[in-house]
Design an enzyme around this catalytic site. Structure first.
Site, PDB file in Angstrom:
ATOM      1  N   ARG A  68       0.827  -1.220   0.000  1.00  0.00           N
ATOM      2  CA  ARG A  68       0.000   0.000   0.000  1.00  0.00           C
ATOM      3  C   ARG A  68       0.858   1.267   0.000  1.00  0.00           C
ATOM      4  O   ARG A  68       0.538   2.254   0.674  1.00  0.00           O
ATOM      5  CB  ARG A  68      -0.915   0.031   1.237  1.00  0.00           C
ATOM      6  CG  ARG A  68      -1.856  -1.134   1.345  1.00  0.00           C
ATOM      7  CD  ARG A  68      -3.057  -1.000   0.422  1.00  0.00           C
ATOM      8  NE  ARG A  68      -4.043  -2.016   0.747  1.00  0.00           N
ATOM      9  CZ  ARG A  68      -4.088  -3.228   0.182  1.00  0.00           C
ATOM     10  NH1 ARG A  68      -3.227  -3.546  -0.764  1.00  0.00           N
ATOM     11  NH2 ARG A  68      -5.006  -4.089   0.538  1.00  0.00           N
ATOM     12  N   SER A  90     -10.999  -0.025   2.985  1.00  0.00           N
ATOM     13  CA  SER A  90     -10.294  -0.277   4.248  1.00  0.00           C
ATOM     14  C   SER A  90      -9.801   1.053   4.819  1.00  0.00           C
ATOM     15  O   SER A  90      -9.105   1.796   4.124  1.00  0.00           O
ATOM     16  CB  SER A  90      -9.083  -1.179   4.022  1.00  0.00           C
ATOM     17  OG  SER A  90      -9.482  -2.360   3.381  1.00  0.00           O
ATOM     18  N   GLU A 143      -5.267   4.377   6.011  1.00  0.00           N
ATOM     19  CA  GLU A 143      -4.939   4.140   4.597  1.00  0.00           C
ATOM     20  C   GLU A 143      -5.363   5.292   3.671  1.00  0.00           C
ATOM     21  O   GLU A 143      -4.565   5.729   2.839  1.00  0.00           O
ATOM     22  CB  GLU A 143      -5.558   2.822   4.122  1.00  0.00           C
ATOM     23  CG  GLU A 143      -5.111   2.472   2.723  1.00  0.00           C
ATOM     24  CD  GLU A 143      -5.663   1.158   2.228  1.00  0.00           C
ATOM     25  OE1 GLU A 143      -5.282   0.116   2.772  1.00  0.00           O
ATOM     26  OE2 GLU A 143      -6.472   1.177   1.286  1.00  0.00           O
TER      27      GLU A 143
HETATM   28  P1  FAD Z   1      -8.313   9.279  -5.149  1.00  0.00           P
HETATM   29  O1  FAD Z   1      -9.044   8.842  -3.950  1.00  0.00           O
HETATM   30  O2  FAD Z   1      -8.982  10.267  -6.041  1.00  0.00           O
HETATM   31  O3  FAD Z   1      -6.857   9.705  -4.842  1.00  0.00           O
HETATM   32  C1  FAD Z   1      -6.055   8.904  -3.997  1.00  0.00           C
HETATM   33  C2  FAD Z   1      -4.668   9.558  -3.867  1.00  0.00           C
HETATM   34  O4  FAD Z   1      -3.999   9.540  -5.119  1.00  0.00           O
HETATM   35  C3  FAD Z   1      -4.741  11.035  -3.471  1.00  0.00           C
HETATM   36  O5  FAD Z   1      -3.621  11.297  -2.671  1.00  0.00           O
HETATM   37  C4  FAD Z   1      -4.632  11.772  -4.804  1.00  0.00           C
HETATM   38  O6  FAD Z   1      -4.074  13.059  -4.632  1.00  0.00           O
HETATM   39  C5  FAD Z   1      -3.702  10.863  -5.576  1.00  0.00           C
HETATM   40  N1  FAD Z   1      -3.931  10.833  -7.028  1.00  0.00           N
HETATM   41  C6  FAD Z   1      -5.051  10.461  -7.677  1.00  0.00           C
HETATM   42  N2  FAD Z   1      -4.851  10.457  -9.009  1.00  0.00           N
HETATM   43  C7  FAD Z   1      -3.564  10.833  -9.194  1.00  0.00           C
HETATM   44  C8  FAD Z   1      -2.755  11.032 -10.365  1.00  0.00           C
HETATM   45  N3  FAD Z   1      -3.213  10.797 -11.592  1.00  0.00           N
HETATM   46  N4  FAD Z   1      -1.483  11.453 -10.193  1.00  0.00           N
HETATM   47  C9  FAD Z   1      -0.987  11.692  -8.947  1.00  0.00           C
HETATM   48  N5  FAD Z   1      -1.701  11.516  -7.821  1.00  0.00           N
HETATM   49  C10 FAD Z   1      -2.975  11.095  -7.944  1.00  0.00           C
HETATM   50  N6  FAD Z   1      -7.721  -0.205  -2.549  1.00  0.00           N
HETATM   51  C11 FAD Z   1      -6.938  -1.311  -2.723  1.00  0.00           C
HETATM   52  O7  FAD Z   1      -5.715  -1.200  -2.796  1.00  0.00           O
HETATM   53  N7  FAD Z   1      -7.496  -2.557  -2.802  1.00  0.00           N
HETATM   54  C12 FAD Z   1      -8.825  -2.758  -2.732  1.00  0.00           C
HETATM   55  O8  FAD Z   1      -9.289  -3.907  -2.828  1.00  0.00           O
HETATM   56  C13 FAD Z   1      -9.677  -1.614  -2.534  1.00  0.00           C
HETATM   57  N8  FAD Z   1     -11.006  -1.770  -2.407  1.00  0.00           N
HETATM   58  C14 FAD Z   1     -11.795  -0.664  -2.178  1.00  0.00           C
HETATM   59  C15 FAD Z   1     -13.177  -0.859  -2.017  1.00  0.00           C
HETATM   60  C16 FAD Z   1     -14.007   0.225  -1.796  1.00  0.00           C
HETATM   61  C17 FAD Z   1     -15.493   0.004  -1.619  1.00  0.00           C
HETATM   62  C18 FAD Z   1     -13.453   1.538  -1.737  1.00  0.00           C
HETATM   63  C19 FAD Z   1     -14.350   2.725  -1.546  1.00  0.00           C
HETATM   64  C20 FAD Z   1     -12.086   1.726  -1.878  1.00  0.00           C
HETATM   65  C21 FAD Z   1     -11.234   0.621  -2.094  1.00  0.00           C
HETATM   66  N9  FAD Z   1      -9.845   0.766  -2.235  1.00  0.00           N
HETATM   67  C22 FAD Z   1      -9.056  -0.339  -2.454  1.00  0.00           C
HETATM   68  C23 FAD Z   1      -9.227   2.092  -2.160  1.00  0.00           C
HETATM   69  C24 FAD Z   1      -9.244   2.876  -3.517  1.00  0.00           C
HETATM   70  O9  FAD Z   1     -10.270   2.406  -4.347  1.00  0.00           O
HETATM   71  C25 FAD Z   1      -7.916   2.772  -4.265  1.00  0.00           C
HETATM   72  O10 FAD Z   1      -6.858   3.262  -3.477  1.00  0.00           O
HETATM   73  C26 FAD Z   1      -7.941   3.537  -5.594  1.00  0.00           C
HETATM   74  O11 FAD Z   1      -6.759   3.292  -6.328  1.00  0.00           O
HETATM   75  C27 FAD Z   1      -8.121   5.053  -5.417  1.00  0.00           C
HETATM   76  O12 FAD Z   1      -8.361   5.607  -6.698  1.00  0.00           O
HETATM   77  P2  FAD Z   1      -9.033   7.031  -6.877  1.00  0.00           P
HETATM   78  O13 FAD Z   1      -8.960   7.375  -8.316  1.00  0.00           O
HETATM   79  O14 FAD Z   1     -10.385   7.034  -6.273  1.00  0.00           O
HETATM   80  O15 FAD Z   1      -8.038   7.932  -6.056  1.00  0.00           O
HETATM   81  P1  NAP Z   2     -10.264 -11.033   4.041  1.00  0.00           P
HETATM   82  O1  NAP Z   2     -10.262 -11.976   2.878  1.00  0.00           O
HETATM   83  O2  NAP Z   2     -11.367 -11.120   5.041  1.00  0.00           O
HETATM   84  O3  NAP Z   2      -8.866 -11.143   4.783  1.00  0.00           O
HETATM   85  C1  NAP Z   2      -8.597 -10.336   5.947  1.00  0.00           C
HETATM   86  C2  NAP Z   2      -7.183  -9.846   5.858  1.00  0.00           C
HETATM   87  O4  NAP Z   2      -6.297 -10.927   5.936  1.00  0.00           O
HETATM   88  C3  NAP Z   2      -6.963  -9.131   4.552  1.00  0.00           C
HETATM   89  O5  NAP Z   2      -6.836  -7.790   4.839  1.00  0.00           O
HETATM   90  C4  NAP Z   2      -5.726  -9.758   3.962  1.00  0.00           C
HETATM   91  O6  NAP Z   2      -4.632  -8.878   3.828  1.00  0.00           O
HETATM   92  C5  NAP Z   2      -5.324 -10.845   4.919  1.00  0.00           C
HETATM   93  N1  NAP Z   2      -5.253 -12.144   4.201  1.00  0.00           N
HETATM   94  C6  NAP Z   2      -6.284 -12.960   3.899  1.00  0.00           C
HETATM   95  N2  NAP Z   2      -5.822 -14.064   3.270  1.00  0.00           N
HETATM   96  C7  NAP Z   2      -4.487 -13.928   3.175  1.00  0.00           C
HETATM   97  C8  NAP Z   2      -3.451 -14.724   2.621  1.00  0.00           C
HETATM   98  N3  NAP Z   2      -3.698 -15.908   2.065  1.00  0.00           N
HETATM   99  N4  NAP Z   2      -2.184 -14.254   2.675  1.00  0.00           N
HETATM  100  C9  NAP Z   2      -1.913 -13.068   3.224  1.00  0.00           C
HETATM  101  N5  NAP Z   2      -2.851 -12.276   3.755  1.00  0.00           N
HETATM  102  C10 NAP Z   2      -4.126 -12.687   3.740  1.00  0.00           C
HETATM  103  O7  NAP Z   2     -10.195  -9.527   3.492  1.00  0.00           O
HETATM  104  P2  NAP Z   2     -11.313  -8.604   2.861  1.00  0.00           P
HETATM  105  O8  NAP Z   2     -11.463  -7.408   3.719  1.00  0.00           O
HETATM  106  O9  NAP Z   2     -12.514  -9.404   2.465  1.00  0.00           O
HETATM  107  O10 NAP Z   2     -10.586  -8.111   1.526  1.00  0.00           O
HETATM  108  C11 NAP Z   2     -10.273  -9.019   0.503  1.00  0.00           C
HETATM  109  C12 NAP Z   2      -9.126  -8.455  -0.331  1.00  0.00           C
HETATM  110  O11 NAP Z   2      -9.533  -7.204  -0.915  1.00  0.00           O
HETATM  111  C13 NAP Z   2      -7.890  -8.152   0.502  1.00  0.00           C
HETATM  112  O12 NAP Z   2      -6.758  -8.414  -0.272  1.00  0.00           O
HETATM  113  C14 NAP Z   2      -8.002  -6.676   0.794  1.00  0.00           C
HETATM  114  O13 NAP Z   2      -6.752  -6.047   0.941  1.00  0.00           O
HETATM  115  C15 NAP Z   2      -8.716  -6.153  -0.465  1.00  0.00           C
HETATM  116  N6  NAP Z   2      -9.529  -4.977  -0.115  1.00  0.00           N
HETATM  117  C16 NAP Z   2      -8.880  -3.798   0.072  1.00  0.00           C
HETATM  118  C17 NAP Z   2      -9.599  -2.657   0.381  1.00  0.00           C
HETATM  119  C18 NAP Z   2      -8.898  -1.330   0.538  1.00  0.00           C
HETATM  120  O14 NAP Z   2      -9.567  -0.307   0.597  1.00  0.00           O
HETATM  121  N7  NAP Z   2      -7.602  -1.300   0.590  1.00  0.00           N
HETATM  122  C19 NAP Z   2     -10.980  -2.714   0.520  1.00  0.00           C
HETATM  123  C20 NAP Z   2     -11.592  -3.948   0.358  1.00  0.00           C
HETATM  124  C21 NAP Z   2     -10.862  -5.078   0.022  1.00  0.00           C
HETATM  125  P3  NAP Z   2      -4.382  -7.919   2.565  1.00  0.00           P
HETATM  126  O15 NAP Z   2      -5.335  -6.788   2.737  1.00  0.00           O
HETATM  127  O16 NAP Z   2      -2.970  -7.502   2.757  1.00  0.00           O
HETATM  128  O17 NAP Z   2      -4.607  -8.663   1.307  1.00  0.00           O
END
Ligand code: FAD
Ligand code: NAP
Length: 339
Positions: free
Chosen positions: A166, A239, A335
């Protein structure tokens, strides 16, 4: 095109938490030229520049006294194709999940585990988006960014982005780089990643023993829809905390106290704890303080039940952090990007 600047724009439609704050100036940037015009306009107005995509990883804690530039560039193209390996380039303003679906329609593997992540292509490298055992870095080729300090375009290789969990160079140098387009190294034959969570089991339940990338994407979309609130229905930014990486000794101590601790040892000797498990164990799941709350099915997701301010969401997050520190001795890191 020429940049169109608007004054005092509500950012409520432009952040998935649905927090209602205003931007002093706001504009959509449709191409590189408009990005440059946005940078020049911010300098002329003596305002900071905040680049956003889909606003799905933002917590806006007050009115934004800046020029907010929303990336609205479009375009996806194949740059190279040797029959197996395919390099795809997408503009920063493309919707991430639309890109994933397009690549799957072309028969390309690589992005399927990253299905249904909200936001744009340009933001994906910021925190090296990850889900279901795959991170952006695993399918990344290179990107082109504009250096706001010099105005020059620069190409970044995988190594130069310094991707981590991340995290990336771009997140560590906030405000310096505007990511303009990203290139992905995809394949017609890439191995699938099925060993994370319930993915393999769900495919088996559907009687699929030899899945395609599209099968994997479909199953992951179904799991995500069951577990995560849809921001269109309930404001959230996914998250809210990163999963903490802690020393093995702390994980061991916690395991002694909690036999059901969810912990994943990492290659570097640290142990990744599931932040959602810690928050759930501490009793916060489903907690609600006015319009700000902790989602009832997923303790890692803070939600806006309607009308919550960024300060209310931040206040709730602080209470959770303090409690987790006291109970478990674990420091949670937020995050989403805070403004
Ligand atoms: P923004 O929220 O608009 O911006 C995020 C950051 O990036 C800000 O600091 C902004 O200034 C910067 N930024 C945006 N665009 C640019 C650009 N072109 N150049 C430079 N800087 C820029 N994240 C995960 O990693 N895994 C997931 O599974 C995941 N699941 C999600 C589920 C839900 C329901 C939600 C709401 C979010 C989730 N996220 C997840 C978080 C998010 O979707 C990601 O981080 C996504 O990449 C953000 O994209 P955005 O365009 O909305 O960015
Ligand atoms: P989950 O499957 O309930 O798992 C809980 C946590 O355990 C996750 O955060 C994941 O870490 C870790 N995990 C599970 N299985 C693993 C494995 N085999 N090896 C290493 N780590 C493991 O999680 P969830 O909330 O439903 O999300 C599913 C996936 O979507 C995850 O990868 C999560 O990161 C991603 N997600 C991200 C966001 C976001 O906003 N960043 C939002 C929703 C979902 P990791 O998160 O490091 O994978």
């Amino acid at each position: 095109m020429t940049l169109v600047l608007q004054k005092h724009v509500s950012l409520k439609p432009f952040n998935t938490f649905g927090v209602d704050v205003r931007a002093r100036l706001f504009a959509d940037a449709h191409d590189d030229q408009e990005v440059k015009e946005g940078i020049a306009a911010a300098m002329q107005e003596d305002l900071p520049l905040l680049v956003i995509g889909g606003g799905s990883n933002l917590l806006l804690s007050r009115d934004v006294d800046a020029l907010v530039l929303r990336m609205a560039s479009r375009g996806v193209r194949i740059l190279a194709d040797d029959g197996i390996r395919v390099c795809v380039e997408a503009e920063a303003g493309e919707v991430w999940d639309a890109l994933v679906r397009w690549t799957l329609e072309q028969g390309l593997a690589g992005l399927e585990n990253l299905s249904l992540i909200p936001g744009t292509v340009g933001a994906a490298p910021m925190q090296n988006i990850g889900a279901y055992g795959v991170e952006l870095k695993d399918v990344f080729d290179s990107l082109v960014a504009l250096d706001r300090q010099t105005g020059a375009l620069r190409e970044f290789s995988l190594a130069e982005c310094a991707f981590a969990y991340r995290d990336s160079l771009f997140k560590r140098e906030p405000g310096r780089w505007v990511i303009l387009r990203v290139r992905f190294a995809l394949s017609r034959q890439a191995p699938l990643h099925l060993d994370y969570g319930p993915v393999r089991q769900r495919l088996a339940d559907e009687g699929i023993s030899d899945p395609t990338p599209a099968d994997v994407a479909r199953v992951i979309c179904a799991i995500r829809r069951e577990k995560l609130p849809d921001p269109a229905q309930l404001g959230n930014a996914g998250s809210f905390f990163k999963n903490p990486l802690v020393p093995a000794s702390l994980a061991e101590r916690l395991r002694g106290e909690y036999s059901d601790l969810v912990a994943y040892p990492q290659a570097d000797g640290l142990v990744k704890l599931a932040a959602g498990w810690l928050i759930d164990k501490a009793g916060w799941k489903g907690f609600r303080d006015g319009p700000a709350g902790v989602h009832a099915q997923q303790a890692l997701v803070l939600v806006n039940y309607g009308g919550a301010s960024g300060q209310q969401l931040l206040g709730l997050a602080e209470r959770i952090r303090d409690d987790i520190r006291q109970r478990f001795g674990v420091e949670l890191e937020m995050e989403p990007n805070l403004y």
